[in-house]
Design a protein around this motif. Structure first.
Motif, PDB file in Angstrom:
ATOM      1  N   LYS A   1      43.713  48.073  42.793  1.00 27.05           N
ATOM      2  CA  LYS A   1      43.873  47.213  41.631  1.00 27.05           C
ATOM      3  C   LYS A   1      44.602  47.975  40.528  1.00 27.05           C
ATOM      4  O   LYS A   1      44.558  49.203  40.472  1.00 27.05           O
ATOM      5  CB  LYS A   1      42.516  46.734  41.106  1.00 27.05           C
ATOM      6  CG  LYS A   1      41.735  45.845  42.066  1.00 27.05           C
ATOM      7  CD  LYS A   1      40.411  45.430  41.446  1.00 27.05           C
ATOM      8  CE  LYS A   1      39.615  44.527  42.379  1.00 27.05           C
ATOM      9  NZ  LYS A   1      38.305  44.127  41.778  1.00 27.05           N
TER      10      LYS A   1
ATOM     11  N   TYR B   1      39.935  52.073  39.611  1.00 25.93           N
ATOM     12  CA  TYR B   1      40.475  50.775  40.008  1.00 25.93           C
ATOM     13  C   TYR B   1      41.623  50.940  41.007  1.00 25.93           C
ATOM     14  O   TYR B   1      41.771  50.136  41.930  1.00 25.93           O
ATOM     15  CB  TYR B   1      40.925  49.979  38.783  1.00 25.93           C
ATOM     16  CG  TYR B   1      39.769  49.322  38.065  1.00 25.93           C
ATOM     17  CD1 TYR B   1      39.193  48.158  38.579  1.00 25.93           C
ATOM     18  CD2 TYR B   1      39.239  49.863  36.903  1.00 25.93           C
ATOM     19  CE1 TYR B   1      38.115  47.555  37.940  1.00 25.93           C
ATOM     20  CE2 TYR B   1      38.163  49.269  36.256  1.00 25.93           C
ATOM     21  CZ  TYR B   1      37.605  48.117  36.782  1.00 25.93           C
ATOM     22  OH  TYR B   1      36.528  47.531  36.158  1.00 25.93           O
TER      23      TYR B   1
ATOM     24  N   THR C   1      41.430  38.934  36.911  1.00 27.97           N
ATOM     25  CA  THR C   1      40.257  38.852  37.796  1.00 27.97           C
ATOM     26  C   THR C   1      39.095  39.691  37.279  1.00 27.97           C
ATOM     27  O   THR C   1      37.974  39.570  37.792  1.00 27.97           O
ATOM     28  CB  THR C   1      40.605  39.322  39.224  1.00 27.97           C
ATOM     29  OG1 THR C   1      40.863  40.734  39.223  1.00 27.97           O
ATOM     30  CG2 THR C   1      41.804  38.572  39.778  1.00 27.97           C
TER      31      THR C   1
ATOM     32  N   ASP D   1      50.593  43.959  36.454  1.00 27.50           N
ATOM     33  CA  ASP D   1      49.161  44.067  36.748  1.00 27.50           C
ATOM     34  C   ASP D   1      48.362  42.885  36.199  1.00 27.50           C
ATOM     35  O   ASP D   1      47.136  42.844  36.365  1.00 27.50           O
ATOM     36  CB  ASP D   1      48.589  45.359  36.147  1.00 27.50           C
ATOM     37  CG  ASP D   1      49.018  46.597  36.915  1.00 27.50           C
ATOM     38  OD1 ASP D   1      49.483  46.463  38.065  1.00 27.50           O
ATOM     39  OD2 ASP D   1      48.875  47.698  36.361  1.00 27.50           O
TER      40      ASP D   1
ATOM     41  N   LYS E   1      47.953  39.890  37.117  1.00 29.31           N
ATOM     42  CA  LYS E   1      47.198  39.136  38.125  1.00 29.31           C
ATOM     43  C   LYS E   1      45.849  39.800  38.372  1.00 29.31           C
ATOM     44  O   LYS E   1      44.808  39.123  38.419  1.00 29.31           O
ATOM     45  CB  LYS E   1      47.999  39.027  39.420  1.00 29.31           C
ATOM     46  CG  LYS E   1      47.300  38.212  40.506  1.00 29.31           C
ATOM     47  CD  LYS E   1      48.160  38.093  41.749  1.00 29.31           C
ATOM     48  CE  LYS E   1      47.448  37.293  42.834  1.00 29.31           C
ATOM     49  NZ  LYS E   1      48.281  37.165  44.064  1.00 29.31           N
ATOM     50  N   ASP E   2      45.857  41.129  38.538  1.00 28.82           N
ATOM     51  CA  ASP E   2      44.594  41.858  38.710  1.00 28.82           C
ATOM     52  C   ASP E   2      43.753  41.799  37.440  1.00 28.82           C
ATOM     53  O   ASP E   2      42.536  41.637  37.486  1.00 28.82           O
ATOM     54  CB  ASP E   2      44.861  43.327  39.054  1.00 28.82           C
ATOM     55  CG  ASP E   2      45.365  43.536  40.469  1.00 28.82           C
ATOM     56  OD1 ASP E   2      45.164  42.635  41.301  1.00 28.82           O
ATOM     57  OD2 ASP E   2      45.951  44.598  40.734  1.00 28.82           O
TER      58      ASP E   2
END
Length: 316
Positions: A174, A169, A44, A38, A40-41
């Motif tokens: 996400k 999320y 952000t 996770d 990468k999410d």
């Protein structure tokens, strides 16, 4: 004293065996869910969003630590059958796995300095400490019926405030792995709450009418006290991301479900499942997001070929 074995061929209460089968089929481990996928999410998200998620996950770690070290243990004292003890032992192990899982989430997504800050916060935040101290006071000092109510409130209401964000999320596609752990925990807690609520009903029915009336006064006073603190906690935690009212509605819905598990009517109007933020309900019902059989394990990984989670599982 002669020690006698548990004879599983004798049925004292069919629900014991049903819940044993359900609970053992759902066995899982946090190490099979790669939360680090996770990242990468996670990168952000704003720092405010990260802080909220870390606090709700940290809060869950504290609540589940209480339940694994104190709460489930005291449930054994009032066991009505030998198999009930076995079921509660299973619950105890799973609560320990839950508590460890929250540590896995924090470790997978944060630097050590951040993790230390989260633990410092959860161990000292007045609202968090009020929850655990209030519940533990009942575990240590009250009778077995009151202990069951405290446990149902803890697992069925107080946990769910903190469950909201990961599900929110996930409903936006996400943090899939973080939310898979939360969904696995929810699946367990729905079984725990229903089972303890059922056992509560068996003992509550034996009380005289005046005793039941007095007990309900105590039970609702405790609920009001916990929710007053819970809503204040919600305002402090969720205001930065604008989700205060949505979370409060989620808490009211789960308060109604917890009361129903114990055989009482809903207390809060306009708090049905249709009133929950649809993004969260989408997060609850989203099926596992497996990418391959080796590196990614989601809600589809449950021994015994248990199906992916849906709204019916959430309500057990």
């Amino acid at each position: 004293m002669t020690i006698q074995t548990v004879n599983w061929n004798i049925t004292e209460d069919e629900f014991d065996e049903y819940v044993w089968d359900k609970a053992t089929a759902q066995f899982w481990l946090d190490t099979r869910v790669p939360v680090s996928n996770d990242l990468k999410d996670w990168r952000t998200l704003s720092q405010t969003e990260k802080d909220v998620i870390n606090k709700v996950v940290g809060g869950l770690a504290l609540l589940d630590t209480l339940q694994s070290e104190e709460g489930v243990n005291v449930m054994r004292e009032d066991s009505l059958t030998r198999k009930e003890v076995a079921v509660i032992n299973n619950f105890l192990m799973m609560e320990s796995i839950h508590a460890k899982s929250y540590g896995t989430i924090l470790t997978s997504l944060n630097e050590n300095s951040v993790i230390n800050d989260v633990y410092e916060w959860m161990n000292n935040d007045p609202r968090m400490q009020y929850k655990v101290q209030r519940i533990n006071e009942i575990y240590q000092n009250e009778d077995n019926l009151k202990k069951k109510v405290a446990s149902v409130y803890l697992e069925g209401i107080l946990y769910y405030n903190n469950f909201f964000t990961p599900l929110w999320y996930r409903g936006q596609n996400k943090l899939a792995n973080l939310s898979e752990i939360i969904k696995l925990v929810i699946r367990d807690e729905s079984v725990h709450g229903t089972y303890l609520g059922y056992k509560f009903q068996l003992s509550f029915a034996k009380l005289a009418a005046d005793e039941q009336a007095d007990f309900k006064i105590w039970m609702y006073d405790l609920l009001d006290d916990l929710l007053e603190n819970e809503f204040a906690f919600t305002e402090e935690i969720y205001a930065p991301i604008g989700l205060v009212e949505d979370v409060k509605q989620f808490v009211r819905y789960n308060a109604n479900k917890s009361l129903q598990n114990m055989g009482f009517p809903s207390r809060y109007d306009n708090a049905s499942i249709e009133d929950i933020n649809p993004i969260v309900m989408n997060g609850i019902s989203t099926e596992t997001a497996n990418h391959d059989f080796f590196s990614q394990v989601g809600a589809g990984y449950l021994m015994g070929n248990v199906e992916a989670m849906d709204e019916e599982d959430y309500a057990f």
